[in-house]
Design an enzyme around this catalytic site. Structure first.
Site, PDB file in Angstrom:
ATOM      1  N   LYS A 550       0.829  -1.215   0.000  1.00 56.64           N
ATOM      2  CA  LYS A 550       0.000   0.000   0.000  1.00 56.64           C
ATOM      3  C   LYS A 550       0.862   1.263   0.000  1.00 56.64           C
ATOM      4  CE  LYS A 550      -1.860  -1.094   3.913  1.00 56.64           C
ATOM      5  NZ  LYS A 550      -1.044  -2.298   4.118  1.00 56.64           N
ATOM      6  N   THR A 551       1.851   1.293   0.888  1.00 56.60           N
ATOM      7  CA  THR A 551       2.696   2.484   0.999  1.00 56.60           C
ATOM      8  C   THR A 551       3.483   2.718  -0.286  1.00 56.60           C
ATOM      9  OG1 THR A 551       2.918   2.136   3.385  1.00 56.60           O
ATOM     10  CG2 THR A 551       4.535   3.579   2.326  1.00 56.60           C
ATOM     11  N   ASP A 604       0.193   7.786   5.766  1.00 53.11           N
ATOM     12  CA  ASP A 604       0.505   6.359   5.812  1.00 53.11           C
ATOM     13  C   ASP A 604       0.183   5.752   7.181  1.00 53.11           C
ATOM     14  OD1 ASP A 604       1.488   3.957   4.779  1.00 53.11           O
ATOM     15  OD2 ASP A 604       3.488   4.333   5.592  1.00 53.11           O
ATOM     16  N   ASP A 605      -0.331   4.526   7.152  1.00 51.52           N
ATOM     17  CA  ASP A 605      -0.541   3.743   8.384  1.00 51.52           C
ATOM     18  C   ASP A 605      -1.402   4.516   9.388  1.00 51.52           C
ATOM     19  OD1 ASP A 605      -0.384   1.629  10.042  1.00 51.52           O
ATOM     20  OD2 ASP A 605       1.800   1.615  10.222  1.00 51.52           O
ATOM     21  N   LYS A 632     -11.364  16.061   5.222  1.00 49.22           N
ATOM     22  CA  LYS A 632     -12.550  16.451   4.446  1.00 49.22           C
ATOM     23  C   LYS A 632     -12.627  17.959   4.190  1.00 49.22           C
ATOM     24  CE  LYS A 632     -15.566  16.630   8.554  1.00 49.22           C
ATOM     25  NZ  LYS A 632     -16.766  16.067   9.189  1.00 49.22           N
ATOM     26  N   LYS A 707       5.520  -7.878   0.078  1.00 49.47           N
ATOM     27  CA  LYS A 707       6.685  -7.542   0.902  1.00 49.47           C
ATOM     28  C   LYS A 707       7.309  -8.799   1.503  1.00 49.47           C
ATOM     29  CE  LYS A 707       8.113  -4.424   4.639  1.00 49.47           C
ATOM     30  NZ  LYS A 707       7.643  -3.388   5.594  1.00 49.47           N
TER      31      LYS A 707
END
Length: 737
Positions: A550-551, A604-605, A632, A707
């Protein structure tokens, strides 16, 4: 009249003498004896040429033969001394455009000790027309006139001439008034009168003008400022346009001059430079430049006294001259150091608050001045007390942002001008190309880049063992020097390439249709942010198991978007920050993104950022609320923002009510088929033979993250003494299942 006057007849060499009578100084004529006058008179008008100036000459029996009488004012601007020989030639004005349509005059007392008289421009015009009709006036000429018993000294600032005969005939094609070096005054000439800078005179009515606001012949780019043309245009309109007009005009409009402006923006964008150069180009008092912290003093009341002292000179002059006072400029660098929100400090002294109160009252209090301009500069507008930012105080808020490509080119030209003029800039250096390559560079960083490139050029000429044996003219700053400098100077604003390169160290492996579809979706969302007028904010949530990539995917999308501002918010970048510190840091990154037309932020995370742990459970509500608002919040008008967040636990994000904030959620899959497994191993090039690759694929039993598979593959490359690579791979897969 011609730009270079031509004499007629024979010139005389006469000795400079004083005027035979003091009152003759008020005539603006020069005087000779009757015999010399006859020799000089060759036509109508009785004009003579002395150096570049044309004077009306008259006879006076008290002037000795071979002498010419000039007043002290005339001697001063002609640059001659008493008893000095001077060439004097007859002069006849020729041409159609010899008559003055408009004469621009600067006026002051002849005696500088006088002060406070009010002179009506209309009445002064009548006196000038009566006393000096048919005289010739040249730009920079000075003369003296009497007005109601007051001796005034005038300087000719500008001359416009016109073809009177053509206008008198009603010729539609007659030329309009045009600027000239000299002209003859006539009964229809107009005057534009302004008082000299620093003069105590008051000129009212008619064509009177306020003192010249700007110094003559200033040029913005030559003053060392580039890329701020629009900002300066806005500053001029808001802060200076009203000061160009006479006080009477401003009073009729019922407005007051702007008294303060705030320049804010990222460090190095030119705020301090602009403020200093504005002070230099204005024709007022020398600016007072104050560093904010210098105001503060350990003694009680001294900080407030320091503020009052800054305004003393302006107060004294305003009491004496009123609206005709010169402009006093006070520049506060790092104004946030002394003007923080009142009540925000708990040091027990209250000094900060009283300093703010004192400054507020001086700028726009009961005894407010109209002859001051306060310029404040800061990187942190949010820290400044609101009362200081209202209209009437620092009401012009000018954001000084990073220069665009055109602005960067201007800055490069400024900092390489000396090199170019001295033939030290290499022929292969393309400044337009450098401007295009230095996206996100501030003005200060561009200056640093030029210095770095120069250092490489200088270093080539140094022999440690033999010193420097080269002429300055031999030094050349080349394209290669700038290329090396670009690797060395990294802009503080924009893309942090090092952070993102760590996230995608192993690259992106497209191992199947699911990944291909994901990459196409990313491209669609990037284009939506870039081009859509309806959705300036797009936020994506990437969900998937830990290690699914994802990262890396988020980093790839962010860096390849081409957006000027790309930042990463991750638990690693916030290590060591307190809860409040993390909120501040996150907010700062989002606020910076609003300064760029196109921005991308990778968060991230998410669950780790929120300090979420299952035992408890526990999380940081302050960080949660900060993210809930910022994720938002739509960017300002004209700005666009793409947010990419990652999570390994969608359920937690759902429970914390963050999931519904995102525009879309995309699942990042694990490797879940033998074909995908094969594609990854082929890309990693771990197995040399097809047989080994087929044998390795048989190790696939259950879905695995990309990974983890890369880690297992690298483990198999090691330890050659313990079996074949296929055996080690199978063993590593078994051990890490």
């Amino acid at each position: 009249m011609s730009a270079t006057p031509k004499p007629t007849g024979s010139k005389l060499t006469l000795k400079v003498n004083k005027l035979p009578a003091d009152e003759l100084a008020l005539t603006n004529k020069v005087f000779v004896c009757p015999e010399d006058f006859k020799a000089l008179k060759t036509g109508p008008g009785d004009y003579v040429l002395i150096k570049d100036f044309v004077f009306t000459v008259d006879e006076h029996k008290s002037v000795p033969k071979g002498n010419i009488g000039l007043s002290s004012v005339q001697r001063r601007f002609v640059l001659v001394s008493l008893n000095e020989p001077l060439d004097v030639a007859p002069y006849v004005a020729t041409g159609d455009t010899i008559y003055i349509s408009s004469l621009n005059l600067e006026v002051d007392y002849l005696s500088k000790n006088k002060k406070g008289d009010e002179i009506k421009a209309d009445e002064l015009t009548k006196v000038l027309l009566r006393e000096f009709a048919n005289q010739c006036f040249t730009v920079e000429q000075r003369f003296v006139a009497d007005f109601l018993g007051i001796n005034l000294e005038f300087r000719v600032k500008g001359v416009e001439v016109v073809n009177l005969a053509a206008f008198a005939k009603g010729d539609e094609n007659a030329p309009v008034a045009e600027k000239a070096q000299r002209g003859i005054l006539h009964g229809k000439s107009l005057f534009v009168i302004e008082k000299a800078a620093g003069s105590a005179l008051k000129i009212v009515g008619g064509n009177a003008q306020a003192p010249a606001l700007f110094r003559p012949k200033w040029n913005f780019e030559s003053m060392g400022i580039g890329g701020l043309d629009k900002e300066f245009s806005d500053i001029f309109r808001r802060a200076f346009a009203s000061r160009v007009f006479p006080p009477e005009v401003v009073q009729k409009l019922g407005i007051k001059h702007v008294k303060g402006m705030l320049l804010y923006g990222p460090p190095g964008t030119g705020k301090t430079l602009m403020a200093r150069q504005i002070g230099k180009m204005l024709n007022g008092k020398e600016p007072q430049i104050v560093n904010g912290p210098e105001i503060l003093n350990k003694y009680v009341g001294q900080s407030e006294e320091n503020i009052r002292n800054l305004f003393k000179a302006a107060e004294a002059e305003y009491k004496e001259k009123g609206d005709y006072s010169d402009l006093h400029i006070i520049i506060f660098d790092e104004i946030d150091a002394i003007c923080k929100q009142r009540g925000s400090r708990n040091d027990g002294t209250g000094v900060q608050d009283t300093v703010v109160n004192q400054l507020l009252s001086k700028i726009d209090g009961v005894d407010a001045l109209n002859n001051i301009l306060v310029i404040g500069m800061t990187n942190r507008k949010d820290l400044i007390d609101e009362a200081l930012l209202r209209p009437g105080r620092l009401e012009v808020h000018m954001e000084i942002n990073l220069p665009d490509e055109k602005g960067r080119l201007q800055i490069f030209r400024i900092h390489t001008a000396a090199m170019k003029n001295n033939n030290s800039l290499g022929a292969d250096v393309d400044l337009e190309d450098l401007a295009a390559r230095t996206k996100n560079f501030s003005g200060a960083e561009i200056e640093g880049l030029v210095k770095s490139a120069t250092s490489f050029a200088l270093n080539r000429q140094i022999d440690v063992s033999d010193g420097v044996k080269v002429k300055a003219s031999d030094i050349q700053v080349t394209k290669a020097d700038f290329d090396r400098a670009l690797d060395e100077i990294i802009p503080a604003f924009g893309v942090d390439n090092e952070e993102f390169s760590n996230c995608i160290r192993n690259g992106i492996i497209n191992y199947g249709p699911r990944v291909e579809k994901l990459l196409n979706s990313f491209a669609t969302f990037v284009n939506q942010v870039r081009h859509s007028n309806r959705t300036p904010l797009v936020s994506l949530l990437l969900e998937g198991t830990a290690g699914s990539g994802k990262t890396a995917l988020a980093a790839k999308v962010a860096t390849e978007s081409g957006f000027p501002y790309v930042k990463l918010i991750s638990p690693e970048t916030l290590i060591g920050y307190s809860e409040t510190g993390r909120c501040t840091k996150i907010t700062k990154i989002f606020e910076d993104s609003y300064k760029s037309p196109l921005s991308c932020i990778v968060v991230d995370d998410l669950e780790r950022l929120l300090d979420y742990v299952r035992i408890g459970p526990r999380f940081s509500n302050a960080v949660l609320q900060t993210l809930a608002v910022l994720l938002k919040k739509e960017p300002p008008s004209g700005k666009r923002l793409l947010i990419i967040s990652t999570t390994s636990n969608r359920n937690i994000i759902q429970d914390l009510e963050l999931a519904e904030i995102f525009t879309a959620a995309l699942a990042v899959p694990q490797i879940s088929s033998p074909d995908e497994f094969r594609r990854v191993l082929e890309e990693l090039q771990t197995f040399e033979s097809p047989a080994d690759l087929d044998a390795a694929i048989r190790a696939f039993k259950t879905p695995i993250s990309i990974k983890r598979l890369i880690m297992i593959t690298e483990m198999a490359r090691q330890g050659k003494e313990s079996g074949t690579i296929v055996q080690r791979f199978h063993q590593s897969m078994q051990d890490n299942s």
